[in-house]
Design a protein around this motif. Sequence first.
Motif, PDB file in Angstrom:
ATOM      1  N   THR A   3     -39.769 -66.104   2.252  1.00 39.72           N
ATOM      2  CA  THR A   3     -41.167 -65.664   2.139  1.00 39.72           C
ATOM      3  C   THR A   3     -41.443 -64.519   3.103  1.00 39.72           C
ATOM      4  O   THR A   3     -42.115 -63.540   2.741  1.00 39.72           O
ATOM      5  CB  THR A   3     -42.117 -66.835   2.433  1.00 39.72           C
ATOM      6  N   ARG A  15     -42.559 -60.720   2.128  1.00 41.30           N
ATOM      7  CA  ARG A  15     -43.773 -60.098   2.678  1.00 41.30           C
ATOM      8  C   ARG A  15     -43.470 -58.701   3.211  1.00 41.30           C
ATOM      9  O   ARG A  15     -44.208 -57.748   2.943  1.00 41.30           O
ATOM     10  CB  ARG A  15     -44.346 -60.975   3.795  1.00 41.30           C
ATOM     11  N   ASP A  35     -42.754 -56.258   0.357  1.00 41.30           N
ATOM     12  CA  ASP A  35     -43.987 -55.889  -0.348  1.00 41.30           C
ATOM     13  C   ASP A  35     -44.797 -54.874   0.462  1.00 41.30           C
ATOM     14  O   ASP A  35     -45.356 -53.923  -0.103  1.00 41.30           O
ATOM     15  CB  ASP A  35     -44.841 -57.129  -0.623  1.00 41.30           C
ATOM     16  N   PHE A  45     -52.860 -63.111   6.527  1.00 42.91           N
ATOM     17  CA  PHE A  45     -51.663 -62.281   6.364  1.00 42.91           C
ATOM     18  C   PHE A  45     -52.039 -60.801   6.370  1.00 42.91           C
ATOM     19  O   PHE A  45     -51.443 -59.998   7.069  1.00 42.91           O
ATOM     20  CB  PHE A  45     -50.951 -62.644   5.059  1.00 42.91           C
ATOM     21  N   GLU A  46     -53.047 -60.444   5.608  1.00 41.50           N
ATOM     22  CA  GLU A  46     -53.482 -59.049   5.512  1.00 41.50           C
ATOM     23  C   GLU A  46     -54.927 -58.922   5.965  1.00 41.50           C
ATOM     24  O   GLU A  46     -55.780 -59.727   5.595  1.00 41.50           O
ATOM     25  CB  GLU A  46     -53.339 -58.533   4.082  1.00 41.50           C
ATOM     26  N   PRO A  84     -47.337 -61.009   9.410  1.00 39.94           N
ATOM     27  CA  PRO A  84     -46.413 -61.709   8.510  1.00 39.94           C
ATOM     28  C   PRO A  84     -46.008 -63.113   8.946  1.00 39.94           C
ATOM     29  O   PRO A  84     -45.488 -63.884   8.143  1.00 39.94           O
ATOM     30  CB  PRO A  84     -45.199 -60.774   8.446  1.00 39.94           C
TER      31      PRO A  84
END
Length: 242
Positions: free
Chosen positions: A25, A29, A32, A161-162, A175
């Motif tokens: 994962t 991340r 991406d 996360f963002e 992340p």
Amino acid sequence: MMTPQLWSIPVSTLTPEQLAEKSATLYKRLQDIGARFSKVRFATSLAAEDMVITDAISKTKTSIALFTLATGRLHQETVDMVKTTEDQYGLRIDKIYPHEVDIDAFVDQYGMNGFYDGEEAKKACCGARKIKPLNAALIGADAWLTGQRREQSTTRTELHFEEMDEARGIAKFNPLFDWTEADIWAYIKQESVPIHPLHLKGYPSIGCEPCTRQVKQGEDIRAGRWWWLQSDSKECGLHINR
């Protein structure tokens, strides 16, 4: 009188399968982020969380530039970790230094170690040695990464996360936001990630040398940061968006 037992690296209960899933994962991340943004920068302190991200950047070959804030007051072990990390991963870590005029202005007003006098002076020191250099390091970037986790402190429990870094007008990613301390150390052990020497001496969280101390077993992991201030003053200002 017994010597207090210091914090030590936690033992993880993650199964190999669970760790593999978390690692996958994390890699996804980073990939991406790299696909969405062209100029991504990662601020590393060389401590455990940031070493996990560095290892993951190396494994995914994501084009994320690394830098560290060379405040002038770091432990020698932290300074040495820059070369250790560069040699381990074959990458470059840019060292971002404060401007001499900003340090002189702080010293003139507060004294070299005036940050011990209170919150205002602490913020002024962090502003000169960390926040202004961070702002300079992020000029031209369209996103940046941190090693923050929700579990680290009460000020980070709503971490995502963002995020949008409103102050700088760029995207900001965490992340490892949903990783536990034990997860971090399980990854480090599994992937043979270099460990900052101070982690082996009772320091779970590492900042500037005069503002960081060892933590006793059972204390909050950020209790050793700015220990002379109240518990709600455990941030330097790097992660305040407005």
